[in-house]
Design an enzyme around this catalytic site. Sequence first.
Site, PDB file in Angstrom:
ATOM      1  N   CYS A 113       0.810  -1.227   0.000  1.00  0.00           N
ATOM      2  CA  CYS A 113       0.000   0.000   0.000  1.00  0.00           C
ATOM      3  C   CYS A 113       0.844   1.278   0.000  1.00  0.00           C
ATOM      4  O   CYS A 113       0.335   2.351  -0.325  1.00  0.00           O
ATOM      5  CB  CYS A 113      -0.924   0.001   1.202  1.00  0.00           C
ATOM      6  SG  CYS A 113      -1.917  -1.498   1.348  1.00  0.00           S
ATOM      7  N   HIS A 238      -3.095   6.827   2.131  1.00  0.00           N
ATOM      8  CA  HIS A 238      -3.519   5.540   1.570  1.00  0.00           C
ATOM      9  C   HIS A 238      -4.984   5.313   1.920  1.00  0.00           C
ATOM     10  O   HIS A 238      -5.397   5.447   3.079  1.00  0.00           O
ATOM     11  CB  HIS A 238      -2.660   4.409   2.125  1.00  0.00           C
ATOM     12  CG  HIS A 238      -3.234   3.057   1.872  1.00  0.00           C
ATOM     13  ND1 HIS A 238      -3.666   2.656   0.621  1.00  0.00           N
ATOM     14  CD2 HIS A 238      -3.490   2.011   2.714  1.00  0.00           C
ATOM     15  CE1 HIS A 238      -4.156   1.433   0.698  1.00  0.00           C
ATOM     16  NE2 HIS A 238      -4.060   1.019   1.961  1.00  0.00           N
ATOM     17  N   ASN A 268     -10.261  -0.164  -1.037  1.00  0.00           N
ATOM     18  CA  ASN A 268      -8.810  -0.205  -0.854  1.00  0.00           C
ATOM     19  C   ASN A 268      -8.182  -0.798  -2.112  1.00  0.00           C
ATOM     20  O   ASN A 268      -8.308  -1.993  -2.374  1.00  0.00           O
ATOM     21  CB  ASN A 268      -8.470  -1.051   0.373  1.00  0.00           C
ATOM     22  CG  ASN A 268      -6.982  -1.123   0.659  1.00  0.00           C
ATOM     23  OD1 ASN A 268      -6.155  -0.805  -0.190  1.00  0.00           O
ATOM     24  ND2 ASN A 268      -6.639  -1.567   1.858  1.00  0.00           N
TER      25      ASN A 268
END
Length: 312
Positions: A113, A238, A268
């Site tokens: 990430c 993120h 995500n």
Amino acid sequence: MNGTRIAAVGHYQPAKVLTNEDLAGMVDTNDEWITSRVGIRTRHIAGPDEPVDELAAHAAAKALAAAGLTPGDIDLVLVATSTAIDRSPNMAARVAARLGIPSPAAMDVNVVCAGFTHALATADHAVRAGAAVRALVIGADKMSEVTDWTDRTTCVLVGDGAGAAVVEAADEPGIGPVLWGSVPEMGHAVRIEGTPPRFAQEGQSVYRWATTQLPPIARKACEKAGLTPADLAGVVLHQANLRIIEPLAEKIGAVNAVVARDVVQSGNTSAASIPLAFSKLVEQGAVRTGDPVLLFGFGGNLSYAGQVVRCP
């Protein structure tokens, strides 16, 4: 030239949208359960005929067009991804081939990430060192391919997509110094492993780490750029979970900044999440040319990397 800048950005998401209501028909969940815990309402899911390099190439082509450049102007391609199934050729080479970029250095960066902000720093260093003239930096992931769709704790989180930036030399620094690191002994908290590979995480551990340990690190990234959090026009963290993004942004102290909340629409998307959300803010006019924006990636390996950039 004394620095580098982001000349342009671009993003791409697959056409298929999966809603919380759709997921409720697949696993034991519902819209209220998902939105109250992670804030996600929809996510884009790539089909079996849409590989990661295709998502990446679409985003990269948009960034090139926005910069007014051709593939021949690029001599370094960096792709941040953790969902490359094949080991060779790597994603960067596949993207370069799709776009027709002649003889670039082509490397993948796997920091999950935090991959895009690591790759952006690497491009910044390469261009300032004279090792490259212009770099194409891409974050792209197909999380749907490494997800157990019977596990309601993870399948509600993920989405697919890509975002890209063109990095080139500039008279004034447009990409601030990176602040990066990791907690390798806690690498088990976020995992994509096994055969076939599957995404898993220890949600409470990640939440506590992100909301308690990361705010001072993000503030220090601002200091390295010669700014205070109050100077920021935008914050792009993120896009892991709205319950992480909102308290983290508040603790950073960026009181005048637009905070990206693309996780609500996109889920995500791992390494794609920061360039995807940043590109949308630029496209929407939520941040303007020259505005300082903090990009801050965190997650897998309990790694982090952040820098302040000036908007293209």
